[in-house]
Enzyme design. Structure first.
Site, mmCIF file in Angstrom:
data_model
loop_
_atom_site.group_PDB
_atom_site.id
_atom_site.type_symbol
_atom_site.label_atom_id
_atom_site.label_comp_id
_atom_site.label_asym_id
_atom_site.label_seq_id
_atom_site.Cartn_x
_atom_site.Cartn_y
_atom_site.Cartn_z
ATOM 1 N NE ARG A 183 4.595 25.898 -69.385
ATOM 2 C CZ ARG A 183 5.243 25.575 -68.327
ATOM 3 N NH1 ARG A 183 5.407 26.670 -67.342
ATOM 4 N NH2 ARG A 183 5.684 24.533 -68.052
ATOM 5 C CB CYS A 229 -1.452 19.251 -67.266
ATOM 6 S SG CYS A 229 -0.186 20.382 -68.135
ATOM 7 C CB CYS A 284 -2.823 18.405 -72.269
ATOM 8 S SG CYS A 284 -1.979 18.704 -70.666
ATOM 9 C CD GLU A 315 6.977 8.667 -66.363
ATOM 10 O OE1 GLU A 315 6.148 8.169 -67.008
ATOM 11 O OE2 GLU A 315 6.777 9.477 -65.468
ATOM 12 N NE ARG A 331 2.672 22.841 -67.711
ATOM 13 C CZ ARG A 331 1.417 23.572 -67.527
ATOM 14 N NH1 ARG A 331 0.619 23.384 -66.771
ATOM 15 N NH2 ARG A 331 1.094 24.487 -68.763
ATOM 16 C CE LYS A 335 6.888 19.525 -74.934
ATOM 17 N NZ LYS A 335 5.576 19.621 -74.519
ATOM 18 C CB CYS A 379 -1.937 23.197 -69.650
ATOM 19 S SG CYS A 379 -1.220 22.354 -70.986
ATOM 20 C CE LYS A 385 5.005 18.672 -71.387
ATOM 21 N NZ LYS A 385 3.417 18.796 -71.663
HETATM 22 C C1 PBG Z 1 1.281 21.284 -72.194
HETATM 23 C C2 PBG Z 1 2.291 21.320 -73.330
HETATM 24 C C3 PBG Z 1 3.481 21.967 -73.376
HETATM 25 C C4 PBG Z 1 4.107 21.772 -74.639
HETATM 26 C C5 PBG Z 1 3.309 20.968 -75.205
HETATM 27 N N1 PBG Z 1 2.121 20.796 -74.610
HETATM 28 C C6 PBG Z 1 3.895 23.215 -72.289
HETATM 29 C C7 PBG Z 1 4.002 22.752 -70.988
HETATM 30 O O1 PBG Z 1 4.066 21.548 -70.637
HETATM 31 O O2 PBG Z 1 3.898 23.656 -70.097
HETATM 32 C C8 PBG Z 1 5.529 22.520 -75.020
HETATM 33 C C9 PBG Z 1 5.746 22.616 -76.298
HETATM 34 C C10 PBG Z 1 6.810 23.581 -76.629
HETATM 35 O O3 PBG Z 1 7.159 24.218 -75.813
HETATM 36 O O4 PBG Z 1 6.972 23.884 -77.759
HETATM 37 N N2 PBG Z 1 0.742 20.058 -71.986
HETATM 38 ZN ZN ZN Z 2 -0.631 20.557 -70.316
#
Ligand code: PBG
Ligand code: ZN
Length: 336
Positions: free
Chosen positions: A219, A144, A134, A246, A230, A261, A136, A209
Site C-alpha cells: 500500500r 477497490c 482494480c 470463491e 477491506r 494470495k 484502489c 484474496k
Molecule cells: C489491491 C492489491 C493489493 C495487493 C495487490 N493488489 C493490496 C490490497 O488489497 O490492499 C497486495 C500485494 C502485495 O501486498 O504485495 N487490489
Molecule cells: Zn484494489
C-alpha cells in the site's frame, strides 16, 4: 497362517528399518537433485512492478528494500532490461496522480494504466504483460471500487471493472488480473472483453484474496493507503472452505487461471484448491512476505537465498503453477 505362504509377507518385514534407510538417497547433492520432486524456474515467475507518473527518478520503497516505483518515462528501458535479465512476465501496478471517487483514470485511453501497458508492450513485445485490474490505485479514498453509503458498491464496481479491462486489452495487455474481490467480476469482465472482440484475452482471477496483515508495504508502494479496511470484500483469513467456493465461482464465470494470495500462510488453501480445480493455479508471495525475508536477512537472522528457495519451493509443493514474487528480478540476475 495362510499369510506365511504368501511371498509378499516379506514386504512387511523388509519395509522397515534397518532394511529401509531413507538417508541413502540424500548422500550427495547429485543424488538429492535426482530425487527432487519440485522445481522452480524463471518460467514460473511473474514480477510485480510499480509505475509512477510525473516523477523523474526511481522512488525507493522503505519497507520493500530493492523495490522502486519506476518513473513512467523510464518504463521502456526498464522493461527491456528486465526481459534481458530473463523476466518473462510482469504484473503492472500504476501509481496515479489523477485519482477521483471512481478511479476513472483507469478506463481512459489517455490514462496512466493504458499508457504504461502500451509502453511496456512496445518495449518488449514478447514479455507477458499482465494488468492488475482494480481501482484502489486510482481512487481518492483508496477502496477497490465505487463507495456508496459507506460500502463498496458491488454492481457499479463490476461494470467499471469491465470498462477498465477493455481499456487494458486495447492498450495491449496480454492478461487481465482482477483483484477487487467483487462478486461477479469475472463474468462482467469476460462479457466486456468478448463484446469488444477480446475473446482471446485470458483472465487470471485473484479468486482467493484474504484481508491480510501482509499488504502494508504494497500500500505504501502503490500509494493506496486507505482509511478503514477491506474486510467487507476480501476474505476472512480464518476460512478455507469459502476459498474453494470463491475458486469454483470464478471458474464457473470463466476464469482461465485461479490465484491464492498471500502465499505462505495459506499453503493448505492452495493444496485444497489444487484438488478442487483443473485450472492453472497461481500464488502471490505478497509485499509483507517479501519484507519479512528481506529484513530478517538484513538482520543476519536467516539466509535470504535459502529462504527464497524454500518458500517458493513450498508453493510448488502445495500445487502452484505460477508464482508472483518481488524476488523474481534477483533470481533472474543471480539464480537461486
Ligand atoms: C489491491 C492489491 C493489493 C495487493 C495487490 N493488489 C493490496 C490490497 O488489497 O490492499 C497486495 C500485494 C502485495 O501486498 O504485495 N487490489
Ligand atoms: Zn484494489
Amino acid at each position: 497362517m495362510r499369510r506365511l505362504f504368501c511371498p509378499y509377507f516379506l514386504v512387511g518385514f523388509m519395509s522397515t528399518f534397518p532394511t529401509v534407510r531413507l538417508r541413502r538417497l540424500r548422500k550427495t547433492e547429485a543424488l538429492r537433485s535426482l530425487m527432487r520432486e519440485t522445481h522452480v524456474s524463471m518460467n514460473d515467475l511473474i514480477y510485480p512492478i510499480f509505475v509512477e507518473e510525473g516523477i523523474d527518478a526511481p522512488a525507493p520503497i522503505a519497507t520493500m528494500p530493492g523495490v522502486v516505483r519506476i518513473p513512467e518515462k523510464h518504463l521502456g528501458d526498464e522493461i527491456k532490461a528486465m526481459y534481458a535479465d530473463g523476466i518473462k512476465a510482469v504484473m503492472m501496478f500504476g501509481v496515479s496522480h489523477n485519482k477521483d471517487e471512481t478511479g476513472s483514470d483507469s478506463w481512459k485511453k489517455e490514462g496512466l494504466l493504458s499508457r504504461m501497458l502500451k509502453r511496456a508492450k512496445d518495449a518488449a513485445p514478447d514479455m507477458v504483460v499482465i494488468s492488475d485490474t482494480c481501482f484502489c490505485e486510482y481512487t481518492s479514498h483508496g477502496h477497490c471500487g465505487v463507495v456508496d453509503g459507506g460500502h463498496v458498491h458491488n454492481d457499479h464496481t463490476i461494470a467499471n471493472l469491465a470498462k477498465q479491462s477493455v481499456n487494458a486489452a486495447k492498450a495491449g495487455a496480454d492478461m487481465i488480473a482482477p483483484s477487487a474481490m467483487m462478486d461477479g467480476q469475472i463474468a462482467a469482465i469476460r462479457a466486456g472483453l468478448d463484446e469488444s472482440g477480446f475473446t482471446d484475452t485470458p483472465i487470471m482471477a485473484y479468486s482467493t484474496k484474504f484481508a491480510s496483515s501482509l499488504y502494508g508495504p504494497f500500500r505504501a508502494a502503490a500509494g493506496c493507503e486507505l482509511k478503514g479496511d477491506r474486510k467487507a470484500y476480501q476474505m476472512d483469513p480464518a476460512n478455507g472452505r469459502e476459498a474453494i467456493r470463491e475458486s469454483l465461482q470464478d471458474e464457473a464465470e470463466g476464469a482461465d487461471i485461479l490465484m491464492v494470495k498471500p502465499g505462505l500462510a495459506y499453503l493448505d488453501v492452495l493444496a485444497d484448491i489444487r484438488q478442487s480445480s483443473l485450472l492453472p493455479l497461481a500464488v502471490y508471495q505478497v509485499s509483507g512476505e517479501y519484507a519479512m525475508i528481506k529484513f530478517a536477512a538484513a538482520a543476519g537472522a536467516i539466509d535470504e537465498k535459502r529462504a527464497v528457495r524454500e518458500t517458493l519451493g513450498s508453493f510448488k509443493r502445495a500445487g502452484a503453477d505460477l508464482i508472483l514474487t518481488y524476488f523474481a528480478r534477483d533470481i533472474a540476475r543471480e539464480g537461486f
